[in-house]
Write a protein that holds these residues in place. Structure first.
Motif, PDB file in Angstrom:
ATOM      1  N   GLN A 337       0.804  -1.214   0.000  1.00  0.00           N
ATOM      2  CA  GLN A 337       0.000   0.000   0.000  1.00  0.00           C
ATOM      3  C   GLN A 337       0.841   1.271   0.000  1.00  0.00           C
ATOM      4  O   GLN A 337       0.288   2.378  -0.023  1.00  0.00           O
ATOM      5  N   VAL A 342       1.343   3.151  -6.031  1.00  0.00           N
ATOM      6  CA  VAL A 342       0.156   3.522  -5.257  1.00  0.00           C
ATOM      7  C   VAL A 342       0.163   5.014  -4.962  1.00  0.00           C
ATOM      8  O   VAL A 342      -0.857   5.703  -5.082  1.00  0.00           O
ATOM      9  N   ARG A 343       1.325   5.531  -4.606  1.00  0.00           N
ATOM     10  CA  ARG A 343       1.389   6.967  -4.315  1.00  0.00           C
ATOM     11  C   ARG A 343       1.096   7.807  -5.551  1.00  0.00           C
ATOM     12  O   ARG A 343       0.513   8.886  -5.456  1.00  0.00           O
ATOM     13  N   ALA A 349      -2.807   1.045  -7.370  1.00  0.00           N
ATOM     14  CA  ALA A 349      -3.593   1.682  -6.314  1.00  0.00           C
ATOM     15  C   ALA A 349      -5.034   1.197  -6.339  1.00  0.00           C
ATOM     16  O   ALA A 349      -5.704   1.141  -5.303  1.00  0.00           O
TER      17      ALA A 349
END
Length: 436
Positions: A337, A342-343, A349
């Motif tokens: 995560q 994801v960022r 994500a």
């Protein structure tokens, strides 16, 4: 006869194309280029439904202007071919997901360092769009290609310009080559401004993530520092070079998705953007899984699935996505995560949430339609308080096969979904009229 990959037996082995041998990497690289090209085929019907032809055209332009200049520079650095001349522009095109080999059959001419041309003997994208009518052909071959060809060339030299000699709509209807363009570097011309979309992409982690260094000496071509090659023969490259190409090409796909999301957020609300990205990932994931199993002769069972998860471009490269695969009768995919992907808000994500289940189901059912994904834990800390937060997704085998998703079926309308590479095709001619 299937040949198993060297998947590590320890739990949570990194998803990484480095487990493949040189021969299989040579089969993987063109498949990844074609998969990246088909990303748009999976998304644009849904963009068209919401924004119409003009809106779809604008989104396509903005996403390619965001991604192509950035990943073109990355590939130049990775394979050691810096430069500002026409041959360098063409090298970048050969390794761009916008120009997968043979499906987009580019032929190059180099007149000197500042002048050249290319034509397409076969344009799979054109053949996909022609049945939609001349307005859609003009949107692709004029409205989209004018700024995006220049944007790609300007990544090498801001004074490079691509100009059409002829292009579709075709007259007569069977005209070949499908189009022809000149590439000119005019040192007296003002430099093209850097696209603001690419400047936004430069701020993502995808633009900056370090990937595996090419360690020379294992046999084969380790870089592209020499002359322009008319036709890239993938089996002539070293294993480390092919592995880095595969990483960069997968990253190109993630950048294209990020560019698409940027363009969509300027026009739609967050829910509609997520919905389009989910349809996009669902459509291309299934087709890519199916093609990779065929190209690499992976068994259509849990063993082949674990091997597929380790190389699928939606889940690689490892430094960006951070996915790990636990092989077994019920393989487990571990998605962190806190990864760069994801960022950035790339596909991973979405895949690590319950909302992403249709895309993950499509991905695994490209191997066997009986597979289903199930979140079994997470997000939770891995390895204590200092560990990364991961979601664990088990893949189970159901009693009956599931029907193919509508998104995958829609993506299969592209000729690229069933396209067969001709590995025995002789090398293409390269015309070099003069020297710089």
């Amino acid at each position: 006869m299937s040949r198993p990959l060297k998947t590590p037996e320890r739990a949570g082995a990194p998803a990484c194309t480095g487990t493949l041998g040189r021969q299989r990497l040579a089969s993987l690289v063109p498949e990844l280029l074609l998969a990246g090209h088909l990303i748009d085929r999976a998304a644009m019907p849904h963009v068209l439904a919401r924004l119409g032809r003009e809106g779809m055209t604008a989104v396509a332009i903005e996403e390619w202007l965001a991604a192509s200049p950035v990943y073109t520079r990355r590939m130049q650095q990775a394979l050691g071919f810096p430069g500002a001349d026409v041959p360098t522009v063409f090298k970048g095109m050969q390794l761009d997901i916008g120009a997968p080999p043979q499906f987009m059959d580019f032929r190059y001419q180099v007149h000197d360092a500042r002048h050249g041309a290319f034509h397409l003997d076969h344009c799979g994208a054109l053949l996909d769009v022609e049945p939609m009518g001349p307005d859609y052909v003009t949107a692709m071959c004029h409205d989209i290609e004018d700024p995006t060809f220049d944007g790609t060339a300007a990544a090498t030299n801001p004074r490079a310009r691509c100009r059409p000699v002829h292009r579709p709509p075709r007259a007569p209807a069977d005209r070949t080559p499908h189009c022809e363009w000149t590439v000119t570097i005019d040192e007296d011309a003002p430099p093209a401004p850097y696209p603001p979309q690419a400047a936004a992409m430069d701020r993502t982690e995808a633009a900056r993530v370090p990937l595996d260094r090419i360690v020379p000496g294992s046999g084969g071509r380790d870089d592209y520092a020499g002359p322009l090659l008319a036709d890239l023969r993938w089996d002539e490259w070293s294993g480390p070079a092919l592995h880095r190409m595969a990483q960069e090409i997968a990253l190109q796909g993630h950048m294209l998705v990020l560019g698409s999301a940027m363009a969509l957020r300027n026009r739609l609300d967050a829910r509609d953007v997520q919905d389009i990205l989910l349809h996009q990932c669902t459509g291309i994931a299934a087709v890519t899984s199916d093609r990779l199993c065929t190209a690499l002769d992976l068994p259509r069972n849990s063993t082949g699935l674990a091997e597929l998860l380790a190389i699928h471009p939606a889940l690689t490269p490892y430094p960006y996505v951070g996915a790990r695969v636990v092989p077994g009768p019920e393989p487990v995919l571990e998605l962190p995560q806190d990864s760069p992907a994801v960022r950035d808000g790339a596909w991973p994500a979405l895949l690590a949430t319950r909302a992403g289940a249709p895309a993950l189901d499509a991905l695994v059912r490209g191997v066997d339609p009986r597979f289903s994904t199930h979140i079994v834990s997470g997000p939770e800390k891995e390895g204590g308080a200092a560990g990364r937060r991961v979601v664990r997704i088990a893949i189970r085998t159901d009693a009956r096969p599931h029907p193919e998703s509508d998104d995958a079926a829609l993506t299969r309308f592209s000729g690229g979904a069933g396209f067969a590479f001709d590995d025995a095709r002789p090398s293409l001619p390269l015309t070099v009229v003069g020297s710089g």
